[in-house]
Structure formats: C-alpha cells, structure tokens
Design a protein around this motif. Sequence first.
Motif, PDB file in Angstrom:
ATOM      1  N   LEU A 180       0.805  -1.215   0.000  1.00 47.93           N
ATOM      2  CA  LEU A 180       0.000   0.000   0.000  1.00 47.93           C
ATOM      3  C   LEU A 180       0.841   1.270   0.000  1.00 47.93           C
ATOM      4  O   LEU A 180       0.295   2.377  -0.024  1.00 47.93           O
ATOM      5  CB  LEU A 180      -0.936   0.017   1.211  1.00 47.93           C
ATOM      6  N   THR A 181       2.157   1.135   0.004  1.00 48.97           N
ATOM      7  CA  THR A 181       3.018   2.319   0.067  1.00 48.97           C
ATOM      8  C   THR A 181       3.298   2.906  -1.300  1.00 48.97           C
ATOM      9  O   THR A 181       3.961   3.931  -1.413  1.00 48.97           O
ATOM     10  CB  THR A 181       4.354   1.985   0.755  1.00 48.97           C
ATOM     11  N   GLY A 182       2.787   2.276  -2.355  1.00 47.28           N
ATOM     12  CA  GLY A 182       2.917   2.839  -3.689  1.00 47.28           C
ATOM     13  C   GLY A 182       4.067   2.253  -4.481  1.00 47.28           C
ATOM     14  O   GLY A 182       5.094   1.861  -3.926  1.00 47.28           O
ATOM     15  N   ALA A 183       3.869   2.203  -5.803  1.00 46.58           N
ATOM     16  CA  ALA A 183       4.889   1.728  -6.735  1.00 46.58           C
ATOM     17  C   ALA A 183       4.541   2.268  -8.114  1.00 46.58           C
ATOM     18  O   ALA A 183       3.376   2.575  -8.396  1.00 46.58           O
ATOM     19  CB  ALA A 183       4.941   0.193  -6.762  1.00 46.58           C
ATOM     20  N   PRO A 184       5.513   2.389  -9.001  1.00 44.29           N
ATOM     21  CA  PRO A 184       5.211   2.905 -10.343  1.00 44.29           C
ATOM     22  C   PRO A 184       4.363   1.969 -11.188  1.00 44.29           C
ATOM     23  O   PRO A 184       3.693   2.407 -12.118  1.00 44.29           O
ATOM     24  CB  PRO A 184       6.592   3.125 -10.962  1.00 44.29           C
ATOM     25  N   CYS A 185       4.384   0.684 -10.888  1.00 42.89           N
ATOM     26  CA  CYS A 185       3.549  -0.301 -11.571  1.00 42.89           C
ATOM     27  C   CYS A 185       2.777  -1.080 -10.519  1.00 42.89           C
ATOM     28  O   CYS A 185       3.377  -1.596  -9.567  1.00 42.89           O
ATOM     29  CB  CYS A 185       4.405  -1.239 -12.412  1.00 42.89           C
ATOM     30  N   VAL A 186       1.445  -1.158 -10.677  1.00 41.74           N
ATOM     31  CA  VAL A 186       0.590  -1.853  -9.713  1.00 41.74           C
ATOM     32  C   VAL A 186      -0.252  -2.875 -10.461  1.00 41.74           C
ATOM     33  O   VAL A 186      -0.873  -2.555 -11.487  1.00 41.74           O
ATOM     34  CB  VAL A 186      -0.327  -0.876  -8.951  1.00 41.74           C
ATOM     35  N   ILE A 187      -0.285  -4.096  -9.932  1.00 42.10           N
ATOM     36  CA  ILE A 187      -1.082  -5.174 -10.513  1.00 42.10           C
ATOM     37  C   ILE A 187      -2.072  -5.645  -9.454  1.00 42.10           C
ATOM     38  O   ILE A 187      -1.680  -5.938  -8.322  1.00 42.10           O
ATOM     39  CB  ILE A 187      -0.191  -6.351 -10.952  1.00 42.10           C
ATOM     40  N   THR A 188      -3.356  -5.710  -9.817  1.00 44.39           N
ATOM     41  CA  THR A 188      -4.374  -6.136  -8.858  1.00 44.39           C
ATOM     42  C   THR A 188      -4.923  -7.491  -9.270  1.00 44.39           C
ATOM     43  O   THR A 188      -5.275  -7.710 -10.428  1.00 44.39           O
ATOM     44  CB  THR A 188      -5.510  -5.110  -8.762  1.00 44.39           C
ATOM     45  N   THR A 189      -5.025  -8.398  -8.300  1.00 41.47           N
ATOM     46  CA  THR A 189      -5.425  -9.784  -8.591  1.00 41.47           C
ATOM     47  C   THR A 189      -6.419 -10.296  -7.559  1.00 41.47           C
ATOM     48  O   THR A 189      -6.385 -11.471  -7.194  1.00 41.47           O
ATOM     49  CB  THR A 189      -4.194 -10.710  -8.607  1.00 41.47           C
ATOM     50  N   THR A 190      -7.292  -9.435  -7.083  1.00 42.57           N
ATOM     51  CA  THR A 190      -8.197  -9.816  -6.000  1.00 42.57           C
ATOM     52  C   THR A 190      -9.592 -10.124  -6.523  1.00 42.57           C
ATOM     53  O   THR A 190      -9.908  -9.881  -7.688  1.00 42.57           O
ATOM     54  CB  THR A 190      -8.306  -8.685  -4.966  1.00 42.57           C
ATOM     55  N   ALA A 191     -10.423 -10.626  -5.643  1.00 45.15           N
ATOM     56  CA  ALA A 191     -11.842 -10.838  -5.954  1.00 45.15           C
ATOM     57  C   ALA A 191     -12.693  -9.735  -5.340  1.00 45.15           C
ATOM     58  O   ALA A 191     -13.858  -9.949  -5.007  1.00 45.15           O
ATOM     59  CB  ALA A 191     -12.286 -12.201  -5.436  1.00 45.15           C
ATOM     60  N   ALA A 192     -12.129  -8.542  -5.209  1.00 49.66           N
ATOM     61  CA  ALA A 192     -12.780  -7.451  -4.492  1.00 49.66           C
ATOM     62  C   ALA A 192     -14.104  -7.048  -5.129  1.00 49.66           C
ATOM     63  O   ALA A 192     -14.238  -7.011  -6.354  1.00 49.66           O
ATOM     64  CB  ALA A 192     -11.845  -6.245  -4.435  1.00 49.66           C
ATOM     65  N   ALA A 204       1.391   5.296  -9.058  1.00 49.66           N
ATOM     66  CA  ALA A 204       1.314   4.407 -10.224  1.00 49.66           C
ATOM     67  C   ALA A 204       1.414   5.171 -11.539  1.00 49.66           C
ATOM     68  O   ALA A 204       0.645   6.097 -11.791  1.00 49.66           O
ATOM     69  CB  ALA A 204       0.033   3.593 -10.183  1.00 49.66           C
ATOM     70  N   ILE A 205       2.344   4.737 -12.372  1.00 46.33           N
ATOM     71  CA  ILE A 205       2.417   5.167 -13.768  1.00 46.33           C
ATOM     72  C   ILE A 205       1.551   4.245 -14.608  1.00 46.33           C
ATOM     73  O   ILE A 205       0.896   4.678 -15.548  1.00 46.33           O
ATOM     74  CB  ILE A 205       3.871   5.133 -14.260  1.00 46.33           C
ATOM     75  N   HIS A 206       1.576   2.963 -14.269  1.00 40.38           N
ATOM     76  CA  HIS A 206       0.735   1.987 -14.963  1.00 40.38           C
ATOM     77  C   HIS A 206       0.067   1.065 -13.953  1.00 40.38           C
ATOM     78  O   HIS A 206       0.664   0.687 -12.936  1.00 40.38           O
ATOM     79  CB  HIS A 206       1.536   1.133 -15.949  1.00 40.38           C
ATOM     80  N   ILE A 207      -1.188   0.663 -14.271  1.00 41.17           N
ATOM     81  CA  ILE A 207      -1.965  -0.259 -13.443  1.00 41.17           C
ATOM     82  C   ILE A 207      -2.561  -1.325 -14.346  1.00 41.17           C
ATOM     83  O   ILE A 207      -3.129  -1.014 -15.397  1.00 41.17           O
ATOM     84  CB  ILE A 207      -3.119   0.485 -12.729  1.00 41.17           C
TER      85      ILE A 207
END
Length: 321
Positions: A180-192, A204-207
């Motif tokens: 949760l502290t941030g990154a330039p690239c974020v990938i989400t893989t949840t069932a939210a 994030a530059i890219h998600i």
Amino acid sequence: MTLPVFGLDAISQVAKPAVVFDAVRSALIAHAEGRTSVPAPMVLEFPQYAGDTHVKAGHVAGTPYFVVKVASTFGSVNNGLVLAVDATNGQPAAVLADEGKLTAWRTAAAGALITHAMTPVGVDEVAVLGTGEQALLQILWLHELRPLRRVKVWGRRPEAVDRLCTQLQSAGLHATPDGLTGAPCVITTTAAREPLPLDAFREAIHITGIGTDMPGKGELPPALFANAFVATDDHAQCLHHGDLANAVQAGVIGAEDDVAAGVILRDGMPSRAAPPAPAPTPGARPLSTTFPRNHRSIADLTGVGATDAAVAGAILGQLVR
C-alpha cells in the motif's frame, strides 16, 4: 469414437511460458483486428460454497480448433477443463483436463504481456495487490519479460502476504509486505467487490487490473480512470463487467475511451509526450490521439475466450504431433 484426454502432467510438459506467451499475444492481436469469434462468457455462482464457475468459448480465424472452457474457483481451489473441437467439421478433438492451470497461465501471460508493453522501460518496482495463485504468477511471468528489482505485496490476511513474499523470495525476487506504500507499476489480482485502497495507486504510472472478471466485482477506484490511457482485452466485456464499466457508470470516463490491448501488443504504446504515428488497422479500436506524460495508463483485463482457444490449440499441437 474415443476422445483423447490429456491430463495436467502431459499438459505441463509442453505448456512452456514461451508457447503460452506466443499464443496469447497472437490471439489478442487477432481479437483487436476482428479475426476472432468470441461469444459472451457465462458465469455460475455458488455462494454457499464460496465458488464460481466461468464458461468461455472462442476461436481464432484460420486455426484448427475452437474451444469451450470451464474454469472454477471454490474457495482457494481452482479446477477446470478445456474441450477442443475441430473447427472444420465440429468433431470433438480432445479434452485438456488441465485442472484450471491453462486458465491461470493464459491469464498470467496476458497480464505480463500488457503490463510489460504499457509500463515504461526501466520500471523495475511493482506492487501486487492480492495473494493468491494469480498474484504469484503475474509477478513470475512479468519477470520473464523484464527484470524486477523489488515487489511490494498487499493482502487482507497477513499470513497470506507472508506466504507470497516467501514464494517470491524463493524465486530470487526481493519481496516486502508493503504493497500500500505505492509503486510505479501496480497489478491487482483480488476478488474485491469494493474498490481497493486509493493510496496503493498514488505513485502508479501503470496499473493492470486482473480480478474484475464478473459482474459485481470491482478492484480499481473509478477515480483512477480520469485522464488515463486505458486498454481493454475485450471492449464489450470490460464495458459490461470490468473496472472500465464501473468507471463509466461513475461518469469518470466515456464508454468509448479505451484501446484494444492487442493494438498495444501489435503497435506498441504511443509516446507519453506526443500523439502516436501509426494509423489504426480496419476492425481495430484506434489509439488515443494524445497521451500526456503525467497521465497514467490502465489495462483492464477480463479474460478472452480467443486466448483460451489459442493456448489450447498450441498445447494440443504439441501433444498430438
């Protein structure tokens, strides 16, 4: 007629990442160019068993097989199979009893390909939100395409976060439980079914969003789509039940403000400072005319039956030759 059935052991012997990458890339490009047949997916839900089953079908023009795939998740257990059918006469050709692994691998390949294509060269720090099998695979398959210096992990259960960090560390990656502290690239893989914390995306530059694969789910806060460059694996699906749909319904982005992921894989990303040069191929959704340097990019992936067909065809071609 005796229908050949290939189990996971046989499939695993030939389903090398290079084979899956090539099949998924070609299928997404074909899909963007209108050279596929993909009906709407079907979803069955079993809430009393924490389960859902996805049924998808697809065909890439000019390839020998179309497929019907069943992929299930019940709790933390994935399963499934793929029926390959001769596309010239409708004769069932084989069953790939893959236990859901072909779905997992084609999803990992699609995510890694589009994340790599849309994330600027040199970005080597990634945050992954989610701790299941797909979270692990997204990182490992992306690492096949570009070196990763650091992986930040977030999940709702600390023990699952620790487990994924250990798995990534065993693969030679520097993984820490601070997604949760941030990154330039974020990938989400949840069932939210509710948007994930907005703070996770602040750098994030890219998600790339992987987990919103059926109605009722939603990982990405709609506000992220404001002024973003958005790519979708299937426009209609993402507009029906992807994170794009949630952003459109929230009035943050227009219903036509996305680009086909296959166009990105074919032509590359437009400049983050200037309009792209190439004209769109007939049948493909066009690239955006501008992509300001300070705006992020988002890939919304819901899973396309054409990629299942391409991967199954490539695997079956290896198994029966």
